[in-house]
Write a protein that holds these residues in place. Structure first.
Motif, PDB file in Angstrom:
ATOM      1  N   SER A   1      61.077  53.963  41.372  1.00 15.07           N
ATOM      2  CA  SER A   1      61.447  55.098  40.518  1.00 15.07           C
ATOM      3  C   SER A   1      61.968  56.273  41.336  1.00 15.07           C
ATOM      4  O   SER A   1      62.871  56.987  40.905  1.00 15.07           O
ATOM      5  CB  SER A   1      60.247  55.545  39.680  1.00 15.07           C
ATOM      6  OG  SER A   1      59.879  54.531  38.782  1.00 15.07           O
TER       7      SER A   1
ATOM      8  N   VAL B   1      65.781  56.499  41.942  1.00 20.08           N
ATOM      9  CA  VAL B   1      66.719  56.881  40.886  1.00 20.08           C
ATOM     10  C   VAL B   1      67.265  58.271  41.201  1.00 20.08           C
ATOM     11  O   VAL B   1      66.525  59.188  41.539  1.00 20.08           O
ATOM     12  CB  VAL B   1      66.040  56.851  39.494  1.00 20.08           C
ATOM     13  CG1 VAL B   1      66.972  57.398  38.426  1.00 20.08           C
ATOM     14  CG2 VAL B   1      65.597  55.438  39.157  1.00 20.08           C
TER      15      VAL B   1
ATOM     16  N   LEU C   1      72.400  55.395  42.180  1.00 20.34           N
ATOM     17  CA  LEU C   1      71.406  54.658  41.397  1.00 20.34           C
ATOM     18  C   LEU C   1      71.046  55.509  40.183  1.00 20.34           C
ATOM     19  O   LEU C   1      70.379  56.526  40.304  1.00 20.34           O
ATOM     20  CB  LEU C   1      70.177  54.344  42.242  1.00 20.34           C
ATOM     21  CG  LEU C   1      70.459  53.614  43.563  1.00 20.34           C
ATOM     22  CD1 LEU C   1      69.173  53.348  44.328  1.00 20.34           C
ATOM     23  CD2 LEU C   1      71.232  52.329  43.325  1.00 20.34           C
TER      24      LEU C   1
ATOM     25  N   ARG D   1      69.702  54.352  36.940  1.00 25.23           N
ATOM     26  CA  ARG D   1      68.548  54.006  36.107  1.00 25.23           C
ATOM     27  C   ARG D   1      67.870  52.770  36.680  1.00 25.23           C
ATOM     28  O   ARG D   1      68.544  51.833  37.096  1.00 25.23           O
ATOM     29  CB  ARG D   1      69.022  53.717  34.682  1.00 25.23           C
ATOM     30  CG  ARG D   1      67.906  53.431  33.682  1.00 25.23           C
ATOM     31  CD  ARG D   1      68.450  53.246  32.268  1.00 25.23           C
ATOM     32  NE  ARG D   1      69.203  52.032  32.108  1.00 25.23           N
ATOM     33  CZ  ARG D   1      68.675  50.828  31.855  1.00 25.23           C
ATOM     34  NH1 ARG D   1      67.370  50.695  31.759  1.00 25.23           N
ATOM     35  NH2 ARG D   1      69.444  49.771  31.711  1.00 25.23           N
ATOM     36  N   LEU D   2      66.538  52.791  36.691  1.00 27.69           N
ATOM     37  CA  LEU D   2      65.769  51.623  37.104  1.00 27.69           C
ATOM     38  C   LEU D   2      65.741  50.660  35.925  1.00 27.69           C
ATOM     39  O   LEU D   2      65.281  51.021  34.836  1.00 27.69           O
ATOM     40  CB  LEU D   2      64.350  52.036  37.500  1.00 27.69           C
ATOM     41  CG  LEU D   2      63.393  50.921  37.905  1.00 27.69           C
ATOM     42  CD1 LEU D   2      63.887  50.188  39.144  1.00 27.69           C
ATOM     43  CD2 LEU D   2      61.999  51.497  38.143  1.00 27.69           C
ATOM     44  N   GLU D   3      66.276  49.450  36.127  1.00 24.31           N
ATOM     45  CA  GLU D   3      66.319  48.466  35.048  1.00 24.31           C
ATOM     46  C   GLU D   3      65.060  47.610  35.019  1.00 24.31           C
ATOM     47  O   GLU D   3      64.519  47.350  33.961  1.00 24.31           O
ATOM     48  CB  GLU D   3      67.546  47.561  35.181  1.00 24.31           C
ATOM     49  CG  GLU D   3      68.836  48.274  34.913  1.00 24.31           C
ATOM     50  CD  GLU D   3      70.044  47.356  34.982  1.00 24.31           C
ATOM     51  OE1 GLU D   3      69.950  46.240  35.538  1.00 24.31           O
ATOM     52  OE2 GLU D   3      71.087  47.762  34.467  1.00 24.31           O
TER      53      GLU D   3
ATOM     54  N   TYR E   1      68.669  48.258  39.722  1.00 26.34           N
ATOM     55  CA  TYR E   1      69.147  49.536  39.202  1.00 26.34           C
ATOM     56  C   TYR E   1      70.509  49.400  38.541  1.00 26.34           C
ATOM     57  O   TYR E   1      71.350  48.611  38.984  1.00 26.34           O
ATOM     58  CB  TYR E   1      69.303  50.563  40.337  1.00 26.34           C
ATOM     59  CG  TYR E   1      68.045  50.824  41.094  1.00 26.34           C
ATOM     60  CD1 TYR E   1      67.190  51.843  40.713  1.00 26.34           C
ATOM     61  CD2 TYR E   1      67.707  50.040  42.195  1.00 26.34           C
ATOM     62  CE1 TYR E   1      66.016  52.077  41.415  1.00 26.34           C
ATOM     63  CE2 TYR E   1      66.542  50.278  42.899  1.00 26.34           C
ATOM     64  CZ  TYR E   1      65.700  51.289  42.509  1.00 26.34           C
ATOM     65  OH  TYR E   1      64.538  51.526  43.198  1.00 26.34           O
ATOM     66  N   GLU E   2      70.732  50.214  37.531  1.00 24.77           N
ATOM     67  CA  GLU E   2      72.075  50.436  37.001  1.00 24.77           C
ATOM     68  C   GLU E   2      72.702  51.459  37.940  1.00 24.77           C
ATOM     69  O   GLU E   2      72.066  52.469  38.268  1.00 24.77           O
ATOM     70  CB  GLU E   2      71.951  50.998  35.588  1.00 24.77           C
ATOM     71  CG  GLU E   2      73.238  51.283  34.893  1.00 24.77           C
ATOM     72  CD  GLU E   2      72.957  51.872  33.524  1.00 24.77           C
ATOM     73  OE1 GLU E   2      73.170  53.102  33.367  1.00 24.77           O
ATOM     74  OE2 GLU E   2      72.521  51.130  32.638  1.00 24.77           O
ATOM     75  N   ALA E   3      73.913  51.197  38.395  1.00 25.89           N
ATOM     76  CA  ALA E   3      74.535  52.066  39.392  1.00 25.89           C
ATOM     77  C   ALA E   3      76.016  52.257  39.093  1.00 25.89           C
ATOM     78  O   ALA E   3      76.594  51.520  38.287  1.00 25.89           O
ATOM     79  CB  ALA E   3      74.358  51.473  40.790  1.00 25.89           C
TER      80      ALA E   3
ATOM     81  N   THR F   1      75.316  46.659  39.379  1.00 28.25           N
ATOM     82  CA  THR F   1      73.875  46.470  39.426  1.00 28.25           C
ATOM     83  C   THR F   1      73.501  46.410  40.902  1.00 28.25           C
ATOM     84  O   THR F   1      74.124  45.685  41.662  1.00 28.25           O
ATOM     85  CB  THR F   1      73.475  45.162  38.715  1.00 28.25           C
ATOM     86  OG1 THR F   1      73.838  45.275  37.338  1.00 28.25           O
ATOM     87  CG2 THR F   1      71.998  44.890  38.842  1.00 28.25           C
TER      88      THR F   1
END
Length: 177
Positions: free
Chosen positions: A15, A18, A28, A30-32, A41-43, A52
């Protein structure tokens, strides 16, 4: 090997990343998800291109065998030629020393998350489609001489657009398989 990896500590470390940027410019966002091997992560890059990013957990990054296996997984992933195979964009190492891979984006949920979210069971037609799609990707992988080694519901991602993505080709050594 995973007994020393406290899930709460891994979640806190994941976390905290992020909002940071990889050395090659992937922000980075959002932590998926977090699995036994890495945080996902969504990046996006500076031009807004989505991706990703999967970063190996810090305790595993301390083990040369794990970092080698993580790199091998990235190389093997790039050898699977199928429209539903995860596509490797690049690799790198975070400032903290953990290797990471940048993959074409695959937002969605794992089959494990799908089953946990739904009471009861997955309808037979949907289950058959999932199995069919997984087998098609595995057929392409085997044709390329790539074996998964640790396939399970956490490694199968149903994307938001309905495609099936298989993660972790070559991850068997990382997972003790």
């Amino acid at each position: 090997p995973f007994a020393a990896m406290d899930p709460a500590i891994l979640a806190t470390q994941a976390s905290a990343r992020v909002g940071t940027t990889t050395p090659d410019g992937w922000a980075l966002r959002r932590l998926e998800r977090i699995d036994l091997v890495a945080a996902t992560y969504e990046a996006e890059d500076g031009s807004g291109r989505a991706a990703t990013v999967r970063a190996l957990h810090a305790p595993l990054a301390q083990r040369p065998d794990a970092t080698l296996a993580f790199g091998a997984t990235a190389r093997l992933t790039s050898e699977v030629e199928h429209e539903d195979a995860v596509r490797l964009v690049t690799t790198g190492t975070l400032a903290e020393g953990q290797p990471y891979v940048v993959l074409a984006p695959y937002p969605g949920e794992t089959v494990a998350e799908l089953v946990a979210r739904r009471p009861g069971r997955v309808p037979p037609g949907e289950a058959l489609r999932i199995v069919h799609d997984v087998l098609a990707v595995l057929e392409a992988a085997h044709a390329a001489g790539v074996v998964h080694g640790a396939l399970g519901p956490d490694q199968l991602v149903l994307t938001d657009c309905g495609a099936m993505k298989i993660l972790g080709f070559g991850a068997g050594p990382l997972l003790g398989a």
